[in-house]
Write an enzyme that holds these catalytic residues in place. Structure first.
Site, PDB file in Angstrom:
ATOM      1  N   THR A  66      62.759  69.315   2.124  1.00 40.13           N
ATOM      2  CA  THR A  66      62.758  70.779   2.256  1.00 40.13           C
ATOM      3  C   THR A  66      63.224  71.163   3.660  1.00 40.13           C
ATOM      4  OG1 THR A  66      61.019  71.059   0.608  1.00 40.13           O
ATOM      5  CG2 THR A  66      61.231  72.808   2.244  1.00 40.13           C
ATOM      6  N   GLY A  91      57.367  72.441   9.530  1.00 43.06           N
ATOM      7  CA  GLY A  91      57.839  73.720  10.070  1.00 43.06           C
ATOM      8  C   GLY A  91      58.156  74.694   8.939  1.00 43.06           C
ATOM      9  N   GLU A  93      55.860  67.053   0.810  1.00 47.75           N
ATOM     10  CA  GLU A  93      56.788  66.140   1.495  1.00 47.75           C
ATOM     11  C   GLU A  93      56.127  64.794   1.752  1.00 47.75           C
ATOM     12  OE1 GLU A  93      59.634  69.238   3.951  1.00 47.75           O
ATOM     13  OE2 GLU A  93      57.740  68.653   4.840  1.00 47.75           O
TER      14      GLU A  93
HETATM   15  O1  LIG Z   1      59.207  69.696   7.378  1.00 49.58           O
HETATM   16  C1  LIG Z   1      59.988  70.512   6.958  1.00 49.58           C
HETATM   17  C2  LIG Z   1      59.594  71.561   5.993  1.00 49.58           C
HETATM   18  O2  LIG Z   1      58.227  71.538   5.740  1.00 49.58           O
HETATM   19  C3  LIG Z   1      61.411  70.485   7.388  1.00 49.58           C
HETATM   20  O3  LIG Z   1      61.956  69.271   7.018  1.00 49.58           O
HETATM   21  C4  LIG Z   1      61.460  70.659   8.874  1.00 49.58           C
HETATM   22  O4  LIG Z   1      60.815  71.881   9.194  1.00 49.58           O
HETATM   23  C5  LIG Z   1      62.904  70.666   9.385  1.00 49.58           C
HETATM   24  O5  LIG Z   1      63.547  71.810   8.897  1.00 49.58           O
HETATM   25  P1  LIG Z   1      65.048  72.139   9.304  1.00 49.58           P
HETATM   26  O6  LIG Z   1      65.899  71.097   8.697  1.00 49.58           O
HETATM   27  O7  LIG Z   1      65.279  73.512   8.728  1.00 49.58           O
HETATM   28  O8  LIG Z   1      65.111  72.147  10.814  1.00 49.58           O
END
Ligand SMILES: O=C(CO)[C@H](O)[C@H](O)COP(=O)(O)O
Length: 232
Positions: A28, A98, A105
Site C-alpha cells: 500500500t 504512514g 501489511e
Molecule cells: O506503510 C505504508 C502504508 O501503510 C507505505 O508503504 C508507506 O507509508 C510508504 O508510502 P509511500 O510509498 O507513499 O511513500
C-alpha cells in the site's frame, strides 16, 4: 528525475523478480501503487499471478488493473510481497504505516517467503525514528494503552509525543480494521527490535509499524540509479 519517477523505477526493478504462477502480496502507498500498475500491464500481456492486497485502496487499484485477487484464507503462503516503507535502516528493519495499512501489511509480509521493499532513496536512514512510528490501537481504553506505551518507551530508552492520527477531514483516522493510530514522535529508536517486542506485549496495541526481519531486499531509487540492498 522527480520522486514519482524514482518510485516507479524501484517498482519496475521489483517486477523483475515476479514470475508467472506466483502468489503475491500487494503493498500500500504511492510506491506500491506504481508496482500494482506495472504488474497490471504485465498481466494484460499474459503474466499469470494472483495477489493479496494489503488495504482496501490497493484492492480497488488491483481490480482496476485487472489483477486476480485471493485471500490468506484461500492460500497458505505467498511467494513474494512488494511494498513501500517510510524508513529503511541498514539491517532492513522498517518503519511502515504512514498510509495506515500497517496491520494488513505485516500480516501479508509475514505470510510471504520474501518481501521486497521499494522506495526512493530518501527513505534510507542510519537509525529508524525520524518518521513518527505508527501504533495501531483499539479505541477502547485509549488512555490506559497510551500510558502503557509511554512506559515501554521509558524501558527502551526513547521518548516522544503520542498523537492520535486525524484524517484530512479532521476526524480521527480509522484503519481498514476499524482501529485508530497513534503516531509516536521519537526522533531516534536505538533498539528497534527491543521496542518492537515491548510494544507487542501491550493490551490495546493491535500492531505497530516496526517491521523487524521481514524485508529480504530493498530497492532504492536515486539520481545515480537503483541500489539493491540484501538483508545480511
Ligand atoms: O506503510 C505504508 C502504508 O501503510 C507505505 O508503504 C508507506 O507509508 C510508504 O508510502 P509511500 O510509498 O507513499 O511513500
Amino acid at each position: 528525475m522527480n520522486s514519482e519517477e524514482l518510485k516507479r523505477q524501484a517498482a519496475a526493478r521489483a517486477l523483475e523478480y515476479v514470475q508467472s504462477g506466483m502468489k503475491l502480496g500487494l503493498g500500500t502507498g504511492s510506491t506500491a501503487r506504481h508496482f500494482v500498475e506495472l504488474l497490471g500491464a504485465r498481466v494484460r500481456d499474459g503474466l499469470e499471478v494472483i495477489g493479496v492486497p494489503t488495504s482496501e485502496t490497493t484492492r480497488h487499484d488491483a481490480i482496476r488493473c485487472g489483477i486476480r485477487l485471493t485471500t490468506l484464507d484461500e492460500v497458505d503462503r505467498l511467494d513474494l510481497t512488494v511494498d513501500g516503507a517510510d524508513e529503511i535502516d541498514p539491517a532492513l528493519n522498517l518503519i511502515k504505516g504512514g498510509g495506515g495499512a500497517l496491520l494488513r501489511e505485516k500480516i501479508v509480509a509475514a505470510a510471504s517467503d520474501r518481501m521486497i521493499v521499494i522506495a526512493d532513496d530518501t527513505k534510507w536512514v542510519e537509525t529508524l525514528g525520524r518518521f513518527p512510528l505508527p501504533i495501531e490501537v483499539i479505541p477502547f481504553g485509549l488512555g490506559a494503552t497510551q500510558r502503557a506505551i509511554e512506559k515501554a518507551f521509558v524501558a527502551c530508552g526513547v521518548a516522544g509525543e503520542l498523537v492520535v492520527r486525524k484524517a484530512k477531514d479532521g476526524h480521527v483516522f480509522v484503519t481498514d480494521g476499524g482501529h485508530w493510530i497513534v503516531d509516536a514522535h521519537l526522533g531516534r529508536i536505538g533498539d528497534a527490535p527491543g521496542l518492537a517486542q515491548s510494544l507487542g506485549l501491550i493490551p490495546g496495541v493491535v500492531e505497530h509499524g516496526l517491521f523487524i526481519g521481514l524485508a529480504s531486499v530493498a530497492m532504492l531509487a536515486g539520481s545515480q540509479g537503483i541500489r539493491v540492498v540484501e538483508r545480511q
